[in-house]
Design a protein around this motif. Sequence first.
Motif, mmCIF file in Angstrom:
data_model
loop_
_atom_site.group_PDB
_atom_site.id
_atom_site.type_symbol
_atom_site.label_atom_id
_atom_site.label_comp_id
_atom_site.label_asym_id
_atom_site.label_seq_id
_atom_site.Cartn_x
_atom_site.Cartn_y
_atom_site.Cartn_z
ATOM 1 N N THR A 18 3.840 -4.602 -2.156
ATOM 2 C CA THR A 18 4.046 -3.576 -1.140
ATOM 3 C C THR A 18 3.085 -3.807 0.017
ATOM 4 O OG1 THR A 18 4.206 -1.187 -0.746
ATOM 5 C CG2 THR A 18 2.424 -1.916 -2.181
ATOM 6 N N PHE A 19 3.477 -3.363 1.203
ATOM 7 C CA PHE A 19 2.592 -3.397 2.354
ATOM 8 C C PHE A 19 1.708 -2.164 2.325
ATOM 9 C CE2 PHE A 19 5.924 -6.209 3.923
ATOM 10 C CZ PHE A 19 5.153 -7.239 4.446
ATOM 11 N N VAL A 20 0.429 -2.346 2.644
ATOM 12 C CA VAL A 20 -0.541 -1.260 2.667
ATOM 13 C C VAL A 20 -1.108 -1.161 4.067
ATOM 14 C CG1 VAL A 20 -2.734 -0.430 1.735
ATOM 15 C CG2 VAL A 20 -1.131 -1.639 0.240
ATOM 16 N N ASP A 21 -1.059 0.035 4.646
ATOM 17 C CA ASP A 21 -1.631 0.292 5.967
ATOM 18 C C ASP A 21 -3.080 0.717 5.768
ATOM 19 O OD1 ASP A 21 -2.349 1.043 8.503
ATOM 20 O OD2 ASP A 21 -0.697 2.455 8.780
ATOM 21 N N LEU A 22 -4.008 -0.193 6.000
ATOM 22 C CA LEU A 22 -5.424 0.089 5.769
ATOM 23 C C LEU A 22 -5.969 1.162 6.707
ATOM 24 C CD1 LEU A 22 -6.682 -3.574 5.266
ATOM 25 C CD2 LEU A 22 -6.182 -1.870 3.503
ATOM 26 N N SER A 23 -5.336 1.378 7.844
ATOM 27 C CA SER A 23 -5.820 2.372 8.807
ATOM 28 C C SER A 23 -5.399 3.797 8.433
ATOM 29 C CB SER A 23 -5.320 2.030 10.213
ATOM 30 O OG SER A 23 -3.912 2.165 10.283
ATOM 31 N N ALA A 24 -4.598 3.957 7.373
ATOM 32 C CA ALA A 24 -4.106 5.289 6.988
ATOM 33 C C ALA A 24 -5.057 6.041 6.066
ATOM 34 C CB ALA A 24 -2.738 5.169 6.337
ATOM 35 N N GLY A 25 -6.226 5.485 5.784
ATOM 36 C CA GLY A 25 -7.217 6.204 4.988
ATOM 37 C C GLY A 25 -7.472 5.556 3.641
ATOM 38 N N GLY A 26 -8.576 5.990 3.005
ATOM 39 C CA GLY A 26 -9.024 5.411 1.750
ATOM 40 C C GLY A 26 -8.227 5.828 0.538
ATOM 41 N N GLN A 27 -7.506 6.948 0.642
ATOM 42 C CA GLN A 27 -6.634 7.397 -0.443
ATOM 43 C C GLN A 27 -5.284 7.747 0.152
ATOM 44 O OE1 GLN A 27 -8.355 10.488 -2.805
ATOM 45 N NE2 GLN A 27 -10.029 9.197 -3.500
ATOM 46 N N GLN A 28 -4.248 7.169 -0.427
ATOM 47 C CA GLN A 28 -2.897 7.380 0.086
ATOM 48 C C GLN A 28 -1.952 7.572 -1.088
ATOM 49 O OE1 GLN A 28 -1.710 4.142 2.720
ATOM 50 N NE2 GLN A 28 -3.855 3.690 3.150
#
Length: 62
Positions: A18-28
């Motif tokens: 899966t793609f992970v958006d690192l700018s969306a926060g430490g917990q998603q």
Amino acid sequence: MQTTSEFYCAYCGEENTTFVDLSAGGQQSYVEDCQVCCRPNILYLRIDEDTLEVEIDSEYEG
């Protein structure tokens, strides 16, 4: 910034990427369908702010 990470489907146990958006926060958390069996998984992501290492847990939706 995006990166990829792997999770195991809560239904069939197959590995998925899966793609992970690192700018969306430490917990998603979000729902993503398994690439093998097409069933929806709830993904819980934790991102280490120092190393940017991603850990993903998955569970059944519903």
